[in-house]
Design a protein around this motif. Structure first.
Motif, mmCIF file in Angstrom:
data_model
loop_
_atom_site.group_PDB
_atom_site.id
_atom_site.type_symbol
_atom_site.label_atom_id
_atom_site.label_comp_id
_atom_site.label_asym_id
_atom_site.label_seq_id
_atom_site.Cartn_x
_atom_site.Cartn_y
_atom_site.Cartn_z
ATOM 1 N N VAL A 1 -21.883 43.961 7.904
ATOM 2 C CA VAL A 1 -21.657 42.890 8.878
ATOM 3 C C VAL A 1 -22.161 41.561 8.328
ATOM 4 C CG1 VAL A 1 -22.369 42.037 11.142
ATOM 5 C CG2 VAL A 1 -21.636 44.399 10.885
ATOM 6 N N ILE A 2 -23.362 41.550 7.751
ATOM 7 C CA ILE A 2 -23.929 40.304 7.227
ATOM 8 C C ILE A 2 -23.073 39.759 6.092
ATOM 9 C CG2 ILE A 2 -25.893 39.346 5.952
ATOM 10 C CD1 ILE A 2 -27.672 41.231 7.621
ATOM 11 N N LEU A 3 -22.701 40.616 5.153
ATOM 12 C CA LEU A 3 -21.899 40.145 4.018
ATOM 13 C C LEU A 3 -20.516 39.690 4.456
ATOM 14 C CD1 LEU A 3 -22.903 42.722 1.280
ATOM 15 C CD2 LEU A 3 -23.585 40.338 1.461
ATOM 16 N N ASN A 4 -19.910 40.397 5.409
ATOM 17 C CA ASN A 4 -18.597 39.962 5.899
ATOM 18 C C ASN A 4 -18.668 38.596 6.554
ATOM 19 O OD1 ASN A 4 -16.804 41.869 5.037
ATOM 20 N ND2 ASN A 4 -17.051 43.159 6.837
ATOM 21 N N ILE A 5 -19.696 38.365 7.356
ATOM 22 C CA ILE A 5 -19.839 37.067 8.007
ATOM 23 C C ILE A 5 -20.016 35.974 6.958
ATOM 24 C CG2 ILE A 5 -21.377 35.677 9.444
ATOM 25 C CD1 ILE A 5 -21.797 38.201 11.149
ATOM 26 N N LEU A 6 -20.826 36.232 5.948
ATOM 27 C CA LEU A 6 -21.046 35.228 4.906
ATOM 28 C C LEU A 6 -19.778 34.945 4.110
ATOM 29 C CD1 LEU A 6 -24.549 36.271 3.575
ATOM 30 C CD2 LEU A 6 -23.988 34.300 4.995
ATOM 31 N N VAL A 7 -19.066 35.990 3.716
ATOM 32 C CA VAL A 7 -17.849 35.807 2.922
ATOM 33 C C VAL A 7 -16.769 35.101 3.728
ATOM 34 C CG1 VAL A 7 -15.959 37.033 1.785
ATOM 35 C CG2 VAL A 7 -18.308 37.692 1.333
ATOM 36 N N VAL A 8 -16.559 35.541 4.957
ATOM 37 C CA VAL A 8 -15.527 34.925 5.786
ATOM 38 C C VAL A 8 -15.873 33.466 6.066
ATOM 39 C CG1 VAL A 8 -14.477 34.954 8.092
ATOM 40 C CG2 VAL A 8 -14.683 37.061 6.780
ATOM 41 N N SER A 9 -17.144 33.189 6.349
ATOM 42 C CA SER A 9 -17.518 31.806 6.641
ATOM 43 C C SER A 9 -17.410 30.909 5.409
ATOM 44 C CB SER A 9 -18.919 31.739 7.237
ATOM 45 O OG SER A 9 -19.876 32.187 6.308
ATOM 46 N N CYS A 10 -17.466 31.478 4.224
ATOM 47 C CA CYS A 10 -17.288 30.675 3.008
ATOM 48 C C CYS A 10 -15.835 30.262 2.816
ATOM 49 C CB CYS A 10 -17.752 31.450 1.779
ATOM 50 S SG CYS A 10 -19.530 31.588 1.646
ATOM 51 N N PHE A 11 -14.911 31.126 3.231
ATOM 52 C CA PHE A 11 -13.506 30.866 2.961
ATOM 53 C C PHE A 11 -12.712 30.355 4.164
ATOM 54 C CE2 PHE A 11 -14.608 33.999 -0.322
ATOM 55 C CZ PHE A 11 -14.263 33.257 -1.438
ATOM 56 N N VAL A 12 -13.214 30.617 5.367
ATOM 57 C CA VAL A 12 -12.469 30.251 6.566
ATOM 58 C C VAL A 12 -13.340 29.346 7.426
ATOM 59 C CG1 VAL A 12 -11.324 31.127 8.634
ATOM 60 C CG2 VAL A 12 -11.229 32.440 6.517
ATOM 61 N N ASP A 13 -12.783 28.240 7.859
ATOM 62 C CA ASP A 13 -13.485 27.323 8.737
ATOM 63 C C ASP A 13 -13.658 27.975 10.109
ATOM 64 O OD1 ASP A 13 -14.611 25.095 9.828
ATOM 65 O OD2 ASP A 13 -12.746 23.953 9.964
ATOM 66 N N SER A 14 -14.776 27.748 10.766
ATOM 67 C CA SER A 14 -15.026 28.393 12.052
ATOM 68 C C SER A 14 -14.011 27.969 13.113
ATOM 69 C CB SER A 14 -16.445 28.089 12.535
ATOM 70 O OG SER A 14 -16.606 26.697 12.714
ATOM 71 N N ARG A 15 -13.516 26.740 13.029
ATOM 72 C CA ARG A 15 -12.492 26.313 13.984
ATOM 73 C C ARG A 15 -11.231 27.153 13.824
ATOM 74 N NH1 ARG A 15 -14.416 21.066 12.086
ATOM 75 N NH2 ARG A 15 -12.837 21.383 10.495
ATOM 76 N N THR A 16 -10.925 27.544 12.595
ATOM 77 C CA THR A 16 -9.752 28.380 12.346
ATOM 78 C C THR A 16 -9.922 29.744 13.011
ATOM 79 O OG1 THR A 16 -9.442 27.279 10.227
ATOM 80 C CG2 THR A 16 -8.268 29.345 10.550
#
Length: 117
Positions: A56-71
């Motif tokens: 869960v932690i790594l997925n959140i970090l990876v996704v937040s690096c590549f995808v903007d939270s507004r998206t």
């Protein structure tokens, strides 16, 4: 330049093989002392808890690096209720499958378990 890519690819395959072969090592009595959490060995529940939390932690970090939270808010905002329900259902089934896999590994062992399950 191509030779560097081939070496990197081989190194990735070897690293993946090592990781695939040792992920459950902490549950075995023959594991090195620095890998075990207790005097004996970890229970499979402990390994899966650590895996799930790190996943869960790594997925959140990876996704937040590549995808903007507004998206992400836009994606979830445009999703229909049945799509969200299906996502939650399949997530639950994935979790139950992980628990079942852990029980299978504990019951029949790593070698047979990873080859059959």
């Amino acid at each position: 330049m191509a030779q560097g890519r081939e070496i990197l690819a081989i190194a990735a395959v070897v690293l993946g093989g090592i990781m695939n072969g040792t992920w459950n090592l902490a549950t075995k009595d023959a594991a090195p002392a620095y890998l075990t959490a207790t005097k004996g060995s970890w229970q499979w529940e402990n390994v899966w808890l650590v895996f799930t939390v790190m996943h869960v932690i790594l997925n959140i970090l990876v996704v937040s690096c590549f995808v903007d939270s507004r998206t992400l808010f836009d994606v979830y905002g445009e999703a229909k209720l049945w799509q969200i329900v299906l996502m939650c259902l399949f997530s639950l089934l994935w979790g139950l499958g992980g628990i079942g896999f852990g029980v299978a590994i504990k019951t029949i062992g790593i070698a047979v378990g990873t080859s059959l399950v």
